[in-house]
Motif scaffolding. Structure first.
Motif: not given
Length: 324
Positions: A25, A68-69, A318-319, A322-323
């Motif tokens: 990300v 979201l970073g 990003a989602k 991150n997940k």
């Protein structure tokens, strides 16, 4: 005797251990489009999920981006009034200047890259001043107003400037004026290899930047020219660019690799609107596994040599990252 490549594909643990290219990300840049007004979040039919937003909505978007970073955005301005020289881009009260101040006040740590061009600001939709005799862009006159635009961005808080107009000498001109005015530490990301591509169509809808006459083939690059693309990038490096960009990405993965192999500068690729819109159309039609193809697409750009990727998929990606 033959090599058993499948030994290192046996399960997900070993595949993860030896994976050569990884998405992060931290390498993503998310484009945003700001307009005058309040409470505006206007969808673009050709570019689903991408909006024209007023400053108050842009600030909400910045909050989500940070959560979201995603560390960087690329900011495009769309003024309410356009003229022949893009005066709004040269004003301390223009849309970009006001938006920069607002973002930096509320999100001082968000890295804001500003697109420096005139196509969104001119009534003719071209990237600079038109020579009234030839009806072509006056390259050197455009360099002069580009320097004024750069100082507006710098004074109002831009963290990096990205000139996209493909004027000859633009990097040298901007580096000179920034250094002379105390902004020697402000980096420039060169649109060093920007092709005259049909993949830009949806962007011109959201940015309201389609030319009212002619096209941009006299200043953007011929998609057929590989060596000219390399030459353009190396020239921008020599003029003082800090990052080199290839735009578009998918039809030009070979150019990304060519540039990467010839420079020690970071290389950025712009995963452009047409590339994004095609995947969105496939998703809407239900004919592709959208998330997998989206990730495979971004991996291909990274694998080709891009260190940074500008993409409208940034929040979605990003989602997922991150997940995982």
């Amino acid at each position: 005797m033959f090599k058993r490549f499948r030994r290192l594909r046996k399960n997900s643990n070993v595949r993860d251990l030896i994976r050569e290219t990884r998405l992060n990300v931290n390498n993503l840049i998310y484009p945003l489009f700001v307009v005058e007004g309040e409470g505006i979040k206007k969808d673009t039919p050709s570019l689903p999920g991408v909006y024209q937003m007023s400053i108050d909505e842009i600030l909400k978007e910045c909050k989500e981006v940070e959560s979201l970073g995603i560390k960087a955005i690329l900011l495009f301005g769309i003024p309410s009034i356009k003229d022949s020289i893009g005066s709004d881009a040269l004003s301390n009260d223009g849309i970009i200047a006001k938006t920069l101040r607002a973002i930096k006040k509320d999100f001082p740590n968000l890295y804001v890259i500003t697109d420096l061009c005139f196509c969104e600001y001119t009534d003719h939709g071209h990237c600079g001043i038109i020579d009234q005799c030839s009806h072509d862009i006056d390259n050197d006159a455009t360099l002069e107003i580009s320097k004024k635009q750069a100082l507006i961005h710098a004074k109002n808080g831009a963290d990096m400037i990205a000139p996209s107009g493909m004027m000859d000498g633009i990097i040298y001109s901007l580096r000179e004026v920034l250094d002379e005015n105390g902004y020697e530490n402000l980096p420039i990301m060169a649109y060093s290899t920007k092709f005259a591509s049909a993949y830009y169509g949806p962007f011109r809808d959201v940015a309201e930047s389609a030319p009212s006459f002619g096209d941009r083939k006299a200043y953007q690059m011929d998609p057929a020219n590989r060596f000219e693309a390399i030459n353009e990038s190396l020239e921008d490096e020599a003029q003082g660019a800090d990052i080199l960009m290839v735009k578009p990405a998918l039809a030009y993965l070979d150019i990304i690799r060519d540039v990467k192999e010839r420079t020690l500068l970071p290389v950025c690729a712009y995963n452009v609107s047409g590339e994004y819109a095609l995947l969105k159309a496939g998703q809407k039609a239900g004919i592709i596994d959208y998330e997998r193809i989206m990730q495979e697409t971004i991996i291909s750009i990274k694998r080709a040599g891009a260190d940074l990727i500008i993409t409208y998929h940034a929040k979605e990606l990003a989602k997922i990252l991150n997940k995982n």
